[in-house]
Structure formats: structure tokens, C-alpha cells
Design an enzyme around this catalytic site. Structure first.
Site, PDB file in Angstrom:
ATOM      1  N   CYS A 144       0.870  -1.181   0.000  1.00  0.00           N
ATOM      2  CA  CYS A 144       0.000   0.000   0.000  1.00  0.00           C
ATOM      3  C   CYS A 144       0.902   1.224   0.000  1.00  0.00           C
ATOM      4  O   CYS A 144       2.035   1.151   0.455  1.00  0.00           O
ATOM      5  CB  CYS A 144      -0.820   0.114   1.274  1.00  0.00           C
ATOM      6  SG  CYS A 144      -2.084  -1.127   1.481  1.00  0.00           S
TER       7      CYS A 144
ATOM      8  N   ARG B  31      -4.359   7.375  -0.783  1.00  0.00           N
ATOM      9  CA  ARG B  31      -3.828   6.056  -0.422  1.00  0.00           C
ATOM     10  C   ARG B  31      -4.284   5.018  -1.436  1.00  0.00           C
ATOM     11  O   ARG B  31      -5.374   5.120  -1.989  1.00  0.00           O
ATOM     12  CB  ARG B  31      -4.171   5.674   1.003  1.00  0.00           C
ATOM     13  CG  ARG B  31      -5.424   4.952   1.346  1.00  0.00           C
ATOM     14  CD  ARG B  31      -5.516   3.462   1.609  1.00  0.00           C
ATOM     15  NE  ARG B  31      -4.519   2.584   2.089  1.00  0.00           N
ATOM     16  CZ  ARG B  31      -4.475   2.057   3.306  1.00  0.00           C
ATOM     17  NH1 ARG B  31      -5.341   2.403   4.224  1.00  0.00           N
ATOM     18  NH2 ARG B  31      -3.571   1.179   3.618  1.00  0.00           N
TER      19      ARG B  31
ATOM     20  N   ASN C 133       0.265  -1.858   6.073  1.00  0.00           N
ATOM     21  CA  ASN C 133       0.932  -3.045   6.609  1.00  0.00           C
ATOM     22  C   ASN C 133       2.383  -2.764   7.005  1.00  0.00           C
ATOM     23  O   ASN C 133       3.094  -2.028   6.314  1.00  0.00           O
ATOM     24  CB  ASN C 133       0.921  -4.167   5.563  1.00  0.00           C
ATOM     25  CG  ASN C 133      -0.233  -5.112   5.777  1.00  0.00           C
ATOM     26  OD1 ASN C 133      -1.081  -4.886   6.647  1.00  0.00           O
ATOM     27  ND2 ASN C 133      -0.280  -6.176   4.990  1.00  0.00           N
TER      28      ASN C 133
END
Ligand SMILES: C[C@H](CCC(=O)NCCS(=O)(=O)O)[C@H]1CC[C@H]2[C@@H]3[C@H](O)C[C@@H]4C[C@H](O)CC[C@]4(C)[C@H]3C[C@H](O)[C@]12C
Length: 324
Positions: free
Chosen positions: A2, A16, A79
Site C-alpha cells: 500500500c 492512499r 501493513n
């Protein structure tokens, strides 16, 4: 993988990409001021700042992935597998479970300065929401119009890094990501000159050669460098449409196409959705892998003095405008 990035024009934005091999069933979720947050270890927020973001809602609880509040503060969880480490509840601390962190901070902080103060007593704990939802291993980009920070909770404690780039991806820890930009300081949007050797007749045979060497792969450290270069050099007009459009272009530089990142036999990570939050105005824009139409949900169009979550499923159908 990400990526998250901030962007400033007349208003302040955070973009994002959510990259994964499957979706948890997320929705654009508005939490109004009087939705009561009962945190696992006793803290209660009966009233708080309203917020909008992407969340998986379980048992009427918004498990936020990223969000922005009505005061102009935004944060995104990405993450941080193998490096994130959370503790156990301790006396004299604010014990907040990982999945509670976004509402806890966005509910109470109007700025990054407020976050810096509030986290002094914070202890991020490993308590799970429910047995069906083991905790994610995350780190966070937190930003307002004035500054951005990266927050990482590791074995050796909580790290708050100034984030002068306003970009975050996944591993390795943020200080290493930032240091790596030194390797790329010669990159430029301008055409290069020959520093290689004055004994050789070298010249530009193509546009864009100033950024030759910008990593193009999908690893998190390469995406960090690429998103940082694109974001730091991106130019756009000030209007809402120009700004939102440009944020989607910045995030597009790190999007993942199905087939290019195999995570297990026959399973591929893709950019499930891309978000652009107008943090100043509380508008959540998104596209999905299957729907390139930019779609918006405006927090200010809802009753922010309510007690009930307001939820919008993501529109997934690609609409192609036939021009002839
Ligand atoms: C998978 C998402 C992160 C995407 C990402 O960073 N991918 C990178 C992959 S890799 O490391 O590079 O391999 C994370 C971001 C937010 C996470 C969700 C949020 O934390 C909210 C809840 C929290 C629950 O404990 C678990 C489900 C969950 C709904 C999480 C599922 C998943 O872990 C999400 C959706």
C-alpha cells in the site's frame, strides 16, 4: 503493499492505495460526533470529532483503514508485517488496541501537535476485536496541513518520525526508507547533463532522462522512492478538480495491476481501491480496480450530530462513456 501520500494546494489532501489480494468488504463510513466509542480497555468517547474514511464495519463498529476528521487531521494504516509489535495493557497508560487507534486519535486530535501530546500516554495493545479478526500489523501516516509524521510501534517501543516527504509505504521501518532517498538525490524532472565523463560525447536522446534510475518495481521500498519523487515534483492548479485529479495521478504511479505481484500460487495483489481525501473539507473520493470513475462522499452532507454510522458501499461498475 500500500502507499499513502499527502498533497497540498488550496486544501489539504491525503491519498492512499489499498493493495491486497482480497477485500474484507469495506465501505466509506462516516462516524458522527455522538456515536459512542467504547474502547476495549475502558476508555469511552461519548462525543468526539466526526470522521470519514474507509472501514470494515463489524458489530456496528467502524474498523477504519484510513480516515480524516472534521478538524483537518488524517491518518492511514498500512501493513508493517514483521516489524510491528504491540504490548499488553499497563497501569497508568491509555491502553488502545491496534484496531482502535484511528478512531481514538481522529476522535480527539485536531492536529498532529495534538497527536504528539496524546501519544505520550499511549500504549498500543494487541487485544483483538474478535477471534474472527486477528490484529493487522500496521504503521500509520498521520498528517494535517502543517506537518506529517509516521508512527511505528516496534519491539523497542513507539517511534514517532517527522515525515518531511508526506509519503509512506510498508517495510522497512521509516527511518531506513527515508535514508534511502539519499541514493536518488541526483534524480530530476529536468534533463540531465553529462557528469559521467567529459571525454565522452553523451547526451539526452529522450525526454524524462533526468529521472532515469527511478525504481519501477512494486516492492515497498521502490514504491516509496517513486511516490516520493512524483509527489515532491507534482504540480497542479489549486481548484478542487485539479487537485483531486493530481492526487489520483500521484497514486497512479504506484498502483498494482493484476498479474504483476503473485503472493501465492495463482493469487495476485492488486490495487483494490485508491482514495483521495480532501482533509480540509471532509470529502472522500475513490476509484476501485473495476471502476475508474472518481466517486465522492461528502461528510458535510450528513448529520454530523447523529449517533449512527453512515455507510456507503463502493460503486464497482466501470461505466464507459460512448462518444459516438
Ligand atoms: C491489508 C491492509 C493493508 C494493505 C497493505 O498494506 N498491503 C501491503 C501488503 S504487504 O505487507 O506489502 O505484503 C490492511 C490495512 C487496514 C487493515 C484492516 C484494519 O486494520 C481494520 C481491521 C482490523 C482487524 O483486526 C482485522 C481486519 C481489518 C479489516 C484489517 C484488515 C487488513 O489488515 C487491512 C485492510
Amino acid at each position: 503493499m500500500c502507499t499513502a501520500a499527502t498533497y497540498q494546494t488550496k486544501d489539504f489532501y491525503m491519498g492512499r492505495t489499498l493493495d491486497y489480494e482480497f477485500s474484507y468488504g469495506e465501505e466509506i463510513t462516516i462516524t458522527p460526533r455522538y456515536y459512542p466509542f467504547h474502547f476495549k480497555h475502558g476508555a469511552v468517547l461519548e462525543d468526539h470529532y466526526a470522521m470519514i474514511g474507509m472501514a470494515h464495519v463489524a458489530e456496528n463498529y467502524p474498523l477504519y483503514y484510513e480516515g480524516a476528521n472534521e478538524k483537518g487531521l488524517a491518518m492511514a494504516g498500512l501493513n508493517f508485517v514483521g516489524n510491528a509489535a504491540y504490548g499488553h495493557p499497563m497501569d497508568d497508560k491509555d491502553n488502545i488496541a491496534v484496531y482502535e487507534l484511528i478512531p481514538w486519535l481522529l476522535g480527539q486530535c485536531a492536529s498532529v501537535a495534538d497527536v504528539r501530546k496524546l501519544v505520550k500516554t499511549l500504549n498500543i495493545v494487541d487485544t483483538v476485536f474478535s477471534p474472527q479478526f486477528p490484529n493487522a500489523q500496521l504503521h500509520w501516516l498521520i498528517a494535517d496541513a502543517n506537518e506529517a509524521i509516521t508512527m511505528e510501534c516496534m519491539k523497542d517501543g513507539l517511534h514517532i518520525y517527522d515525515n518531511p516527504v508526506g509519503v509512506m509505504t510498508n517495510n522497512p521501518p521509516f527511518d531506513k526508507q527515508l535514508f534511502r532517498l539519499n541514493d536518488y538525490m541526483a534524480l530530476s524532472p529536468k534533463q540531465p547533463s553529462n557528469n559521467f565523463s567529459d571525454k565522452l560525447d553523451l547526451g539526452s536522446y529522450s525526454r524524462g532522462m533526468g529521472a532515469l534510475g527511478l525504481p519501477g518495481d512494486l516492492s515497498s521500498s521502490s514504491r516509496f522512492v517513486r511516490a516520493a519523487f512524483v509527489k515532491m515534483n507534482a504540480l497542479s492548479g489549486n481548484s478542487e478538480v485539479e487537485s483531486v485529479n493530481q492526487v489520483f495521478h500521484i497514486m497512479g504511479s504506484v498502483e498494482q495491476q493484476r498479474g504483476c505481484c503473485e503472493v501465492s500460487e495463482g493469487h495476485y495483489e492488486i490495487t483494490i481501491y485508491t482514495a483521495c481525501m480532501n482533509v480540509s473539507k471532509g470529502i472522500y473520493y475513490y476509484t476501485t480496480y473495476t471502476n475508474h470513475q472518481i466517486t465522492a462522499v461528502d461528510m458535510q452532507k450528513e448529520n454530523l450530530n447523529g449517533e449512527m454510522l453512515v455507510r456507503y458501499p463502493m460503486l464497482q461498475e466501470e461505466k464507459i462513456l460512448i462518444q459516438n
